[in-house]
Design an enzyme around this catalytic site. Structure first.
Site, PDB file in Angstrom:
ATOM      1  N   SER A   1      32.164   5.857  -0.523  1.00 16.77           N
ATOM      2  CA  SER A   1      32.489   6.828   0.536  1.00 16.77           C
ATOM      3  C   SER A   1      32.651   6.185   1.916  1.00 16.77           C
ATOM      4  CB  SER A   1      31.446   7.945   0.585  1.00 16.77           C
ATOM      5  OG  SER A   1      31.502   8.705  -0.615  1.00 16.77           O
TER       6      SER A   1
ATOM      7  N   LYS B   1      42.413   2.980  -8.155  1.00 19.35           N
ATOM      8  CA  LYS B   1      42.008   3.669  -9.400  1.00 19.35           C
ATOM      9  C   LYS B   1      43.242   4.159 -10.168  1.00 19.35           C
ATOM     10  CE  LYS B   1      37.737   4.997  -7.125  1.00 19.35           C
ATOM     11  NZ  LYS B   1      36.488   5.701  -7.250  1.00 19.35           N
TER      12      LYS B   1
ATOM     13  N   GLU C   1      32.646   3.327 -12.877  1.00 23.89           N
ATOM     14  CA  GLU C   1      33.455   4.253 -13.692  1.00 23.89           C
ATOM     15  C   GLU C   1      33.745   3.639 -15.061  1.00 23.89           C
ATOM     16  OE1 GLU C   1      36.499   4.979 -10.765  1.00 23.89           O
ATOM     17  OE2 GLU C   1      35.040   6.107  -9.571  1.00 23.89           O
TER      18      GLU C   1
ATOM     19  N   HIS D   1      33.056  -1.993 -12.646  1.00 22.17           N
ATOM     20  CA  HIS D   1      33.017  -0.795 -11.799  1.00 22.17           C
ATOM     21  C   HIS D   1      32.212   0.288 -12.531  1.00 22.17           C
ATOM     22  CE1 HIS D   1      34.255   2.716  -9.535  1.00 22.17           C
ATOM     23  NE2 HIS D   1      34.649   1.888  -8.581  1.00 22.17           N
TER      24      HIS D   1
ATOM     25  N   GLU E   1      27.650  -0.898  -4.980  1.00 25.59           N
ATOM     26  CA  GLU E   1      28.225   0.445  -4.947  1.00 25.59           C
ATOM     27  C   GLU E   1      27.256   1.430  -5.621  1.00 25.59           C
ATOM     28  OE1 GLU E   1      32.730   0.379  -4.565  1.00 25.59           O
ATOM     29  OE2 GLU E   1      32.299   0.231  -6.687  1.00 25.59           O
TER      30      GLU E   1
ATOM     31  N   GLY F   1      32.881   8.359  -4.147  1.00 22.82           N
ATOM     32  CA  GLY F   1      33.720   9.554  -4.161  1.00 22.82           C
ATOM     33  C   GLY F   1      32.988  10.839  -3.816  1.00 22.82           C
TER      34      GLY F   1
HETATM   35  C1  PEP Z   1      35.139   2.850  -5.497  1.00 25.79           C
HETATM   36  O1  PEP Z   1      35.852   3.394  -6.301  1.00 25.79           O
HETATM   37  O2  PEP Z   1      34.743   1.708  -5.727  1.00 25.79           O
HETATM   38  C2  PEP Z   1      34.760   3.567  -4.294  1.00 25.79           C
HETATM   39  C3  PEP Z   1      33.942   2.980  -3.463  1.00 25.79           C
HETATM   40  O3  PEP Z   1      35.289   4.819  -4.118  1.00 25.79           O
HETATM   41  P1  PEP Z   1      35.167   5.728  -2.809  1.00 25.79           P
HETATM   42  O4  PEP Z   1      35.476   4.862  -1.621  1.00 25.79           O
HETATM   43  O5  PEP Z   1      36.172   6.800  -3.011  1.00 25.79           O
HETATM   44  O6  PEP Z   1      33.768   6.247  -2.753  1.00 25.79           O
END
Ligand code: PEP
Length: 260
Positions: free
Chosen positions: A220, A13, A103, A101, A175, A181
């Site tokens: 996570s 990131k 985000e 993603h 995801e 996160g």
């Molecule tokens: C991600 O950013 O794709 C992600 C899975 O983050 P995290 O592992 O921190 O949850």
């Protein structure tokens, strides 16, 4: 035993200056057992500005770790201030690129159409896209069926126009947004169920090619839970955010996935 080579992806990131990125990459490479690369593919996705130097570290080490980017623009070149093209990524040695993603979708307002354009540009340019899909908490609260409908709609929107001949390069990362996160990972069983639904959808789109496509779980993942995801039949790897910034944790997670 799956015929698919597991894929473990680090998403750094917006973290690490170039010097910090070089040190992190060196630390990861020192800890990864070269033997691990025979059975697994490991991809590291640093910020754009760090790509060149991280590529140099990988090359100097003669490592099989692959370089990936976190995003791309779909246009080949032109007046798109701040954007980076597929050709630029390829020139610096990127073999993979994360697309869609959550985000980017949420904070940068990227829609399904932009995701589809990026995906197509990457496939045309010979870079393997890692398509991220996942439902927000409010959809999950409506139940498993609602979550599945949401995710499969994202998959279809991104992939409906993709040529089957090019699709073999693709990976899909499930995801759930509520797990990114937050420390609240999905259960391995839930992740498997969603991965199986995604694979069914890929079968409808690409026929037998779907058996070769890798489906990852992200959200996570950490040293304590990764081993429970690895044995799931439709999960072929992980997308790791926070924990990938810790060389010891990340290399241990690669090993834990391999040992399952
Ligand atoms: C991600 O950013 O794709 C992600 C899975 O983050 P995290 O592992 O921190 O949850």
């Amino acid at each position: 035993m799956s015929k698919r080579t597991p894929l473990i992806v680090a998403n750094w990131k917006m973290n690490k200056t170039t010097v910090e990125a070089v040190l992190l990459m060196q630390d990861i490479l020192n800890r990864l057992n070269p033997g691990e690369m025979d059975s697994h593919e490991v991809v590291v996705c640093p910020p754009f500005i760090d790509l060149k130097q991280v590529a140099t570290v990988i090359e100097y080490d003669r490592s099989e770790v692959r370089l990936g980017a976190q995003d791309v623009h779909w246009r080949p070149d032109g007046a798109y201030t701040g954007a980076i093209s597929v050709r630029m990524l390829a020139a610096v040695g990127c073999r993979f690129c994360i697309v869609g993603h959550s985000e980017r979708r949420q904070m940068f307002r990227e829609g399904d159409q932009e995701v589809a354009w990026k995906l197509e540009a990457l496939l045309d340019g010979g870079i393997a896209p890692i398509l991220c899909v996942g439902e927000p908490a409010e959809v999950r609260e409506r139940g498993r069926r609602a979550a599945e409908d949401f995710v499969l709609q994202q998959v279809k929107a991104a992939l409906s126009t993709v040529d089957t001949a090019l699709a073999a390069k693709l990976a899909v990362a499930y995801e759930p947004i509520w797990s990114i996160g937050t420390g609240a990972a999905a259960t391995p069983e839930d992740a498997q169920r969603m991965a199986a639904a995604i694979r069914d959808c890929l079968r409808q789109l690409f026929g037998d090619v779907a058996e070769r496509l890798r489906i990852l779980y992200g959200g996570s993942l950490n040293v304590g839970n990764v081993a429970m995801f690895a044995p799931q039949p439709d999960l072929d790897g992980g997308l790791i955010g926070g924990a990938s910034l810790d060389a010891q944790a990340f290399s241990q997670m690669v090993q834990l996935w391999r040992d399952q």
